[in-house]
Every structure is written in structure tokens, then in C-alpha cells.
Design an enzyme around this catalytic site. Structure first.
Site, PDB file in Angstrom:
ATOM      1  N   ASP A  86      19.551 -43.006  -7.921  1.00  0.00           N
ATOM      2  CA  ASP A  86      19.140 -43.982  -8.090  1.00  0.00           C
ATOM      3  C   ASP A  86      20.148 -45.207  -7.668  1.00  0.00           C
ATOM      4  OD1 ASP A  86      17.767 -46.361  -9.642  1.00  0.00           O
ATOM      5  OD2 ASP A  86      19.339 -46.333 -10.998  1.00  0.00           O
ATOM      6  N   ASP A  88      20.505 -48.877  -8.489  1.00  0.00           N
ATOM      7  CA  ASP A  88      21.171 -50.003  -9.532  1.00  0.00           C
ATOM      8  C   ASP A  88      21.733 -49.427 -10.644  1.00  0.00           C
ATOM      9  OD1 ASP A  88      21.710 -52.624 -10.915  1.00  0.00           O
ATOM     10  OD2 ASP A  88      19.332 -52.019 -11.975  1.00  0.00           O
TER      11      ASP A  88
END
Ligand code: B16
Ligand code: MG
Length: 211
Positions: free
Chosen positions: A8, A10
Site C-alpha cells: 500500500d 499512503d
């Protein structure tokens, strides 16, 4: 054995979560809507429009579709301006060593992010060339917790989903990884998720898988 790791973006690779918070807070203050960091945690990994709907749960009135589009565009304009200030120093601790370690072990690495601004973030931080594949908000129609972005990343890597691990900071992302038949590693806020397969205090602990 895991052959590909999907990160991922963020809150895992770069702390853009603080910039999302600052931009949403400006919008919420403009509209007189209560917003705090606990509500902000619910926006992790969730698409822009779904994030806005969560913020509007505290609104005193209903908003039209046009007003919602304007609000999302206003927030994104602020957020994109904040992204201009990103540098390689904004890469979160341990990320560079983890990517080096995976490359040394012949393990492929991808990004799986809900953000439509992912490429800009990867470019500004110098991370773009460090990945074998990038799947982001521009590749998908369904946001996390749907597995679409991780399945897209696995396909781009050429690795079966069952041989992929996902590293996530969001409950929605852990759910997406499990829905995609992948191993889910939780960092940060996602460590409280009961669905995570493993919890990491430091992202470098991931490398122990291949030791
Ligand atoms: P954008 P991730 C997600 O990124 C963020 O966690 C989430 O807060 C944001 O709403 C979403 O991207 C969409 O971002 O507005 O830039 O398209 O955690 O999936 O990397
Ligand atoms: Mg995240």
C-alpha cells in the site's frame, strides 16, 4: 513461498496520510463539519468519494451531487498542492532497506494504492523506479476493501495471488488482501485488524520471511 510483495502507498511507503488529513480538515472547517483524527483513520485506503461520504456523516444538512463533486475537487486541489512539497525524505523509515532486501532475495515488489495521485507521489519521492509494477486508483473501478487493486498488481507482477503478500496500514486494505486470497501484513493502524495474518512493528521485519 511468497514471490511478490504488494505495498500500500499512503501510510506504508510515504506518510501522505498527514497530507490527506490536512486537506480534508480544511474542507471540513470550510463547511463547519466536525472532523478529527479518529474519523480520519476511517478514511485510510478508502476512495476519495467514499471518504467524503464518511466526513458528511457529521454534516448538518444534505449535500447535492454537484456540491459533493465540488468538495472532492476542492480537497484534491489542496492535497495535490501539498504533494508538491514531497521529497525522498518523506519515505517512511525502513522502506528503502526493505525494498533493497526484497530485490536481493529475488522477490518482486509492487504498489497497490487506491490513490489516483499515486504516480505523482512515487515520482516526487524517487520511489517509482524501485517497483516492478504499480496498480493505483486509475486502474480500478472498485476501491478497497474490494481486492481489485491488489489483483491488478499481482497480474502486473505475473505472480499468482496466493503467492503474494500485501503490506497495509488500513483495515479496508487488510480486508481487500484477504478477499484476494493473499497474505496480509499489517503496519500502523491496521495492526488492530483481527483479519491480519501478521503484525509488523517495523516494516523491515517482513524480510524475516525469506531468512
Ligand atoms: P486520492 P492508499 C488511499 O491511498 C488513501 O489512504 C485514502 O485516504 C485516499 O482517500 C485514497 O487513497 C484515494 O486517494 O484522493 O489521491 O485518489 O492507502 O490506498 O495508498
Ligand atoms: Mg494506506
Amino acid at each position: 513461498m511468497i514471490q511478490g510483495v504488494i505495498f500500500d502507498l499512503d501510510g506504508v511507503l510515504v506518510s501522505t496520510d498527514e497530507l490527506h488529513y490536512a486537506a480534508w480538515k480544511r474542507l471540513a472547517d470550510r463547511e463547519g463539519i466536525y472532523f478529527d483524527r479518529t474519523i480520519n483513520d476511517r478514511l485510510r485506503g478508502v476512495s476519495r468519494m467514499a471518504s467524503l461520504e464518511i466526513i458528511l456523516e457529521r454534516a448538518a444538512r444534505a449535500y447535492s451531487e454537484d456540491e459533493k463533486q465540488e468538495m472532492a475537487a476542492f480537497k484534491n486541489g489542496l492535497y495535490v498542492d501539498l504533494l508538491d512539497g514531497l521529497t525522498p525524505e518523506d519515505i517512511l523509515p525502513g522502506v528503502t532497506e526493505t525494498l533493497d532486501g526484497l530485490a536481493a532475495r529475488g522477490v518482486k515488489a509492487a504498489v497497490g494504492s487506491s490513490s489516483k495521485n499515486a504516480k505523482k507521489i512515487l515520482e516526487k519521492t524517487g520511489l517509482l523506479d524501485r517497483f516492478d509494477a504499480v496498480a493505483d486508483g486509475t486502474d480500478i473501478t472498485r476501491s478497497k476493501p474490494d481486492p481489485e487493486v491488489f489483483l491488478c498488481a499481482a497480474k502486473k507482477l505475473g505472480v499468482e495471488p496466493a503467492l503474494c503478500a500485501v503490506v497495509e496500514d488500513a483495515e479496508a486494505g487488510i480486508e481487500a488482501a484477504k478477499a484476494g486470497d493473499m497474505t496480509a501484513f499489517a503496519v500502523g493502524d491496521a495492526r488492530k485488524s483481527p483479519r491480519a495474518d501478521r503484525r509488523l512493528n517495523d516494516i523491515r521485519e517482513l524480510l524475516a520471511l525469506w531468512n
